[in-house]
Enzyme design. Sequence first.
Site, short mmCIF file in Angstrom:
data_model
loop_
_atom_site.label_atom_id
_atom_site.label_comp_id
_atom_site.label_asym_id
_atom_site.label_seq_id
_atom_site.Cartn_x
_atom_site.Cartn_y
_atom_site.Cartn_z
CD1 TRP A 124 24.09 -86.00 20.02
CD2 TRP A 124 22.73 -84.25 19.80
NE1 TRP A 124 24.53 -85.26 18.95
CE2 TRP A 124 23.71 -84.18 18.79
CE3 TRP A 124 21.77 -83.25 19.87
CZ2 TRP A 124 23.75 -83.15 17.85
CZ3 TRP A 124 21.81 -82.22 18.93
CH2 TRP A 124 22.78 -82.18 17.93
CG ASP A 128 17.76 -88.99 20.62
OD1 ASP A 128 17.62 -89.51 19.49
OD2 ASP A 128 18.43 -87.94 20.82
CE LYS A 131 22.10 -88.11 13.66
NZ LYS A 131 23.15 -87.27 13.21
#
Length: 358
Positions: A103, A171, A195
């Site tokens: 990511w 992030d 999530k």
Amino acid sequence: MTHRIYNFTAGPCTLPLAVLESARAELLDFQGCGMSVLEISHRSKRFEAVHEETLALAQELLAAPADFQPLLLAGGAHQQFDMIPLNLLADGGSAAYINSGIWAEKALKEAERVGDAREIWTGRDSGFTTLPDALPPLPADCCYLYLTSNETISGVQYRDYPTAAVPLVIDASSDYYTRAIPWERCAIVYGGVQKNLAPAGLALVFVRRDLIKDHPRVPKFLTYAAHAAANSLYNTPPTWQIYMLNKVLHWIKDSGGIAHFEAESINKSGLLYDYIDCSNYYQSDVPPACRSRTNVTFRTPSPELDTRFWQEAERQGFAGLKGHKLLGGIRASLYNAMPKSGVEALIDYMQTFAAKNA
Ligand code: PMP
């Protein structure tokens, strides 16, 4: 009774049952208006109240100071990979990226398309199982240091966030609302909501207000200024996601807030890692100091047994344990809505599997 299994998927993922039930109960008639929340205008008083409350709760629960503006933006975390450098590097300067996994690397590659983004550290050689011990030097004119709080795929997570000479951009997609944020060190904190917080497609972004400026050469929709000026109602927002986010934030608050979920996250992941470390059968590739509390990755003695493990698990009511396709192995995602009983049941299954397949 509704049939529910333990869902360990990395995202979209399990949501609190109480939230799903509450949404079901009012799906056809929202607050007695004779319409579903899916059918009402984002400019209606009813929706605006949900929207306002969601922003306020998001800020309150994460203890975000008033000098951070919360924004609800469509496009998930990927859109932020672009919006961050487009806005923060619009006047020049460089950015430093810690490449801790898939990511962070995606964010870096996007930033490289936009401006002077530099990889200052990479965990690629270790298969993305480590984090930097010390912060490498930052480039000249550095505007921000970018990091991924928790790498969802390999399962590495910062215990403590670094302190740098420049503000952090974090992030937090896969450990959002499971831990506190060091706001005094941050420029932007953001995450996709799919999530810990809501259905997919939305990002919850906190931007330090002094960084919100119009940039005439950046497409207006991709400026934080446009969305901030319209209080995240610049265009028609994903109303269902915002409505569900509102419910999950209430659930977080009623359950005891971030402090409660941080303790739960330590507790649940601790149970699983302790079992893995004692088992002589399963192993984690990640050293204890940077093991993720929300995405626990591990392996059996062989790739064939890994496959048998998650396939048999599915038959026994445990979903989503297959490791990411890039890494193989097994991954159990332990987000806020995963109860401790789910982790205990998983450990029982792991014990039985190990005994049967030794
Ligand atoms: N960052 C992290 C840490 C992620 O786990 C994900 C998605 N799994 C993303 C970014 C990308 O999110 P989205 O698909 O919402 O763009």
